[in-house]
Design a protein around this motif. Structure first.
Motif, PDB file in Angstrom:
ATOM      1  N   GLY A 104      -0.502  -9.879   0.641  1.00  0.00           N
ATOM      2  CA  GLY A 104       0.188  -9.326  -0.519  1.00  0.00           C
ATOM      3  C   GLY A 104       0.862  -8.033  -0.108  1.00  0.00           C
ATOM      4  O   GLY A 104       0.939  -7.703   1.078  1.00  0.00           O
ATOM      5  N   THR A 105       1.332  -7.307  -1.087  1.00  0.00           N
ATOM      6  CA  THR A 105       1.971  -6.022  -0.808  1.00  0.00           C
ATOM      7  C   THR A 105       1.613  -5.020  -1.895  1.00  0.00           C
ATOM      8  O   THR A 105       1.192  -5.391  -2.998  1.00  0.00           O
ATOM      9  CB  THR A 105       3.506  -6.156  -0.742  1.00  0.00           C
ATOM     10  OG1 THR A 105       3.986  -6.674  -1.986  1.00  0.00           O
ATOM     11  CG2 THR A 105       3.950  -7.044   0.407  1.00  0.00           C
ATOM     12  N   VAL A 106       1.799  -3.768  -1.560  1.00  0.00           N
ATOM     13  CA  VAL A 106       1.654  -2.677  -2.513  1.00  0.00           C
ATOM     14  C   VAL A 106       2.819  -1.728  -2.261  1.00  0.00           C
ATOM     15  O   VAL A 106       3.242  -1.540  -1.118  1.00  0.00           O
ATOM     16  CB  VAL A 106       0.275  -1.970  -2.373  1.00  0.00           C
ATOM     17  CG1 VAL A 106       0.116  -1.311  -1.032  1.00  0.00           C
ATOM     18  CG2 VAL A 106       0.041  -0.986  -3.500  1.00  0.00           C
ATOM     19  N   HIS A 107       3.376  -1.188  -3.338  1.00  0.00           N
ATOM     20  CA  HIS A 107       4.510  -0.269  -3.188  1.00  0.00           C
ATOM     21  C   HIS A 107       4.007   1.102  -2.766  1.00  0.00           C
ATOM     22  O   HIS A 107       3.017   1.601  -3.279  1.00  0.00           O
ATOM     23  CB  HIS A 107       5.327  -0.194  -4.473  1.00  0.00           C
ATOM     24  CG  HIS A 107       6.004  -1.492  -4.753  1.00  0.00           C
ATOM     25  ND1 HIS A 107       7.098  -1.925  -4.044  1.00  0.00           N
ATOM     26  CD2 HIS A 107       5.716  -2.479  -5.626  1.00  0.00           C
ATOM     27  CE1 HIS A 107       7.462  -3.109  -4.473  1.00  0.00           C
ATOM     28  NE2 HIS A 107       6.631  -3.481  -5.437  1.00  0.00           N
TER      29      HIS A 107
ATOM     30  N   ARG B  47      -8.165  -1.570   8.049  1.00  0.00           N
ATOM     31  CA  ARG B  47      -8.290  -1.263   6.619  1.00  0.00           C
ATOM     32  C   ARG B  47      -9.118   0.008   6.494  1.00  0.00           C
ATOM     33  O   ARG B  47      -9.868   0.384   7.402  1.00  0.00           O
ATOM     34  CB  ARG B  47      -8.911  -2.413   5.851  1.00  0.00           C
ATOM     35  CG  ARG B  47     -10.278  -2.825   6.369  1.00  0.00           C
ATOM     36  CD  ARG B  47     -10.944  -3.831   5.505  1.00  0.00           C
ATOM     37  NE  ARG B  47     -11.927  -3.144   4.677  1.00  0.00           N
ATOM     38  CZ  ARG B  47     -12.804  -3.769   3.908  1.00  0.00           C
ATOM     39  NH1 ARG B  47     -12.806  -5.072   3.826  1.00  0.00           N
ATOM     40  NH2 ARG B  47     -13.668  -3.087   3.208  1.00  0.00           N
ATOM     41  N   TYR B  48      -8.946   0.679   5.364  1.00  0.00           N
ATOM     42  CA  TYR B  48      -9.580   1.975   5.126  1.00  0.00           C
ATOM     43  C   TYR B  48     -10.542   1.819   3.959  1.00  0.00           C
ATOM     44  O   TYR B  48     -10.149   1.399   2.868  1.00  0.00           O
ATOM     45  CB  TYR B  48      -8.489   2.986   4.803  1.00  0.00           C
ATOM     46  CG  TYR B  48      -8.908   4.419   4.628  1.00  0.00           C
ATOM     47  CD1 TYR B  48      -9.908   5.003   5.388  1.00  0.00           C
ATOM     48  CD2 TYR B  48      -8.246   5.216   3.704  1.00  0.00           C
ATOM     49  CE1 TYR B  48     -10.244   6.330   5.238  1.00  0.00           C
ATOM     50  CE2 TYR B  48      -8.574   6.560   3.546  1.00  0.00           C
ATOM     51  CZ  TYR B  48      -9.572   7.109   4.309  1.00  0.00           C
ATOM     52  OH  TYR B  48      -9.902   8.433   4.167  1.00  0.00           O
ATOM     53  N   ASP B  49     -11.825   2.158   4.167  1.00  0.00           N
ATOM     54  CA  ASP B  49     -12.840   1.982   3.127  1.00  0.00           C
ATOM     55  C   ASP B  49     -12.546   2.778   1.854  1.00  0.00           C
ATOM     56  O   ASP B  49     -13.036   2.420   0.793  1.00  0.00           O
ATOM     57  CB  ASP B  49     -14.222   2.373   3.652  1.00  0.00           C
ATOM     58  CG  ASP B  49     -14.865   1.278   4.482  1.00  0.00           C
ATOM     59  OD1 ASP B  49     -14.329   0.149   4.530  1.00  0.00           O
ATOM     60  OD2 ASP B  49     -15.923   1.553   5.098  1.00  0.00           O
ATOM     61  N   LYS B  50     -11.758   3.840   1.939  1.00  0.00           N
ATOM     62  CA  LYS B  50     -11.469   4.644   0.749  1.00  0.00           C
ATOM     63  C   LYS B  50     -10.326   4.066  -0.092  1.00  0.00           C
ATOM     64  O   LYS B  50     -10.106   4.495  -1.219  1.00  0.00           O
ATOM     65  CB  LYS B  50     -11.174   6.088   1.142  1.00  0.00           C
ATOM     66  CG  LYS B  50     -12.402   6.768   1.718  1.00  0.00           C
ATOM     67  CD  LYS B  50     -12.154   8.216   2.075  1.00  0.00           C
ATOM     68  CE  LYS B  50     -13.413   8.829   2.659  1.00  0.00           C
ATOM     69  NZ  LYS B  50     -13.222  10.211   3.050  1.00  0.00           N
ATOM     70  N   ASP B  51      -9.593   3.089   0.463  1.00  0.00           N
ATOM     71  CA  ASP B  51      -8.575   2.388  -0.324  1.00  0.00           C
ATOM     72  C   ASP B  51      -9.280   1.448  -1.294  1.00  0.00           C
ATOM     73  O   ASP B  51     -10.497   1.238  -1.196  1.00  0.00           O
ATOM     74  CB  ASP B  51      -7.639   1.579   0.579  1.00  0.00           C
ATOM     75  CG  ASP B  51      -6.633   2.439   1.323  1.00  0.00           C
ATOM     76  OD1 ASP B  51      -6.446   3.621   0.958  1.00  0.00           O
ATOM     77  OD2 ASP B  51      -6.029   1.925   2.281  1.00  0.00           O
ATOM     78  N   GLN B  52      -8.509   0.874  -2.212  1.00  0.00           N
ATOM     79  CA  GLN B  52      -9.067  -0.069  -3.167  1.00  0.00           C
ATOM     80  C   GLN B  52      -8.360  -1.412  -3.040  1.00  0.00           C
ATOM     81  O   GLN B  52      -7.132  -1.451  -3.015  1.00  0.00           O
ATOM     82  CB  GLN B  52      -8.912   0.466  -4.591  1.00  0.00           C
ATOM     83  CG  GLN B  52      -9.684   1.732  -4.839  1.00  0.00           C
ATOM     84  CD  GLN B  52      -9.435   2.287  -6.234  1.00  0.00           C
ATOM     85  OE1 GLN B  52      -8.701   1.718  -7.025  1.00  0.00           O
ATOM     86  NE2 GLN B  52     -10.061   3.401  -6.528  1.00  0.00           N
ATOM     87  N   PRO B  53      -9.134  -2.507  -2.994  1.00  0.00           N
ATOM     88  CA  PRO B  53      -8.505  -3.810  -2.841  1.00  0.00           C
ATOM     89  C   PRO B  53      -8.042  -4.442  -4.156  1.00  0.00           C
ATOM     90  O   PRO B  53      -7.160  -5.286  -4.145  1.00  0.00           O
ATOM     91  CB  PRO B  53      -9.606  -4.652  -2.201  1.00  0.00           C
ATOM     92  CG  PRO B  53     -10.868  -4.042  -2.700  1.00  0.00           C
ATOM     93  CD  PRO B  53     -10.578  -2.570  -2.837  1.00  0.00           C
ATOM     94  N   SER B  54      -8.620  -4.086  -5.287  1.00  0.00           N
ATOM     95  CA  SER B  54      -8.245  -4.757  -6.531  1.00  0.00           C
ATOM     96  C   SER B  54      -8.269  -3.777  -7.691  1.00  0.00           C
ATOM     97  O   SER B  54      -9.347  -3.366  -8.125  1.00  0.00           O
ATOM     98  CB  SER B  54      -9.212  -5.905  -6.797  1.00  0.00           C
ATOM     99  OG  SER B  54      -8.825  -6.594  -7.952  1.00  0.00           O
ATOM    100  N   PRO B  55      -7.123  -3.388  -8.187  1.00  0.00           N
ATOM    101  CA  PRO B  55      -5.809  -3.687  -7.636  1.00  0.00           C
ATOM    102  C   PRO B  55      -5.578  -2.884  -6.352  1.00  0.00           C
ATOM    103  O   PRO B  55      -6.179  -1.830  -6.159  1.00  0.00           O
ATOM    104  CB  PRO B  55      -4.842  -3.243  -8.732  1.00  0.00           C
ATOM    105  CG  PRO B  55      -5.559  -2.128  -9.438  1.00  0.00           C
ATOM    106  CD  PRO B  55      -7.037  -2.491  -9.360  1.00  0.00           C
TER     107      PRO B  55
END
Length: 179
Positions: free
Chosen positions: A127-130, A86-94
């Motif tokens: 889950g998934t993200v487009h 996982r990448y700390d700069k991504d966001q988990p929610s949403p």
């Protein structure tokens, strides 16, 4: 004069028909499905961890498993035993991915095309993200990636890279162990 043109054209046409016919059949087996057909069904849980996914694409995942890897503890791997990150700069929610362009040449998004089998990973956390017309797998909302530097099962060469990339635990947390 016309018969001279007909014979060579007839021979060329017959040769073409025979060659095309030979391409379309082999040992009486059913013809291959066209490229636009539906993807192959996901692998069963009995599939070897070292096997290629049913789709044949190296970035498509059909299962995730919690495994203990040296140096990082219990983390999530794909069906080939490659650590997922996982990448700390991504966001988990949403769920939101930020790694794009050149970043995805080093950190390969984990793409899915159907149901994902799990072992030791809570299915409700998946889950998934487009992503650019494809579907990227998430865990506890975090988009998942593979590291290009991991070339064999059990490697975690991406652990702690740039202070932002971490092997992901079955709960979606980053592994705090050093790689």
């Amino acid at each position: 004069m016309i018969p001279r043109r007909i014979v060579p054209n007839l021979v060329a046409g017959l040769a073409s028909a025979l060659l095309l016919g030979a391409c379309g059949s082999s040992t009486g087996a059913a013809p291959a499905a066209p490229a636009s057909s539906a993807p192959a069904p996901p692998a069963t849980p009995a599939t070897s961890a070292a096997s290629t996914p049913a789709t044949g694409s190296p970035d498509t995942t059909t299962s995730v498993t919690a495994r203990t890897l040296s140096g990082v503890g219990i983390v999530v791997t794909d069906e080939r035993g490659l650590a997922l990150y996982r990448y700390d700069k991504d966001q988990p929610s949403p769920s939101k991915w930020t790694c794009s362009g050149v970043c995805t040449k080093t950190w390969i998004p984990v793409i899915v095309q159907g149901p994902v089998q799990t072992s030791g990973v809570e299915k409700s956390l998946l889950g998934t993200v487009h992503r650019n017309g494809r579907t990227q797998l998430t865990l506890a909302g975090w988009p998942l990636y593979r590291y290009v530097g991991d070339t064999a099962a059990g490697q975690v060469n991406g652990q702690g890279k740039d202070g932002a990339w971490y092997a992901v635990t079955p709960a979606g947390k980053k592994s705090s162990a050093a790689g």
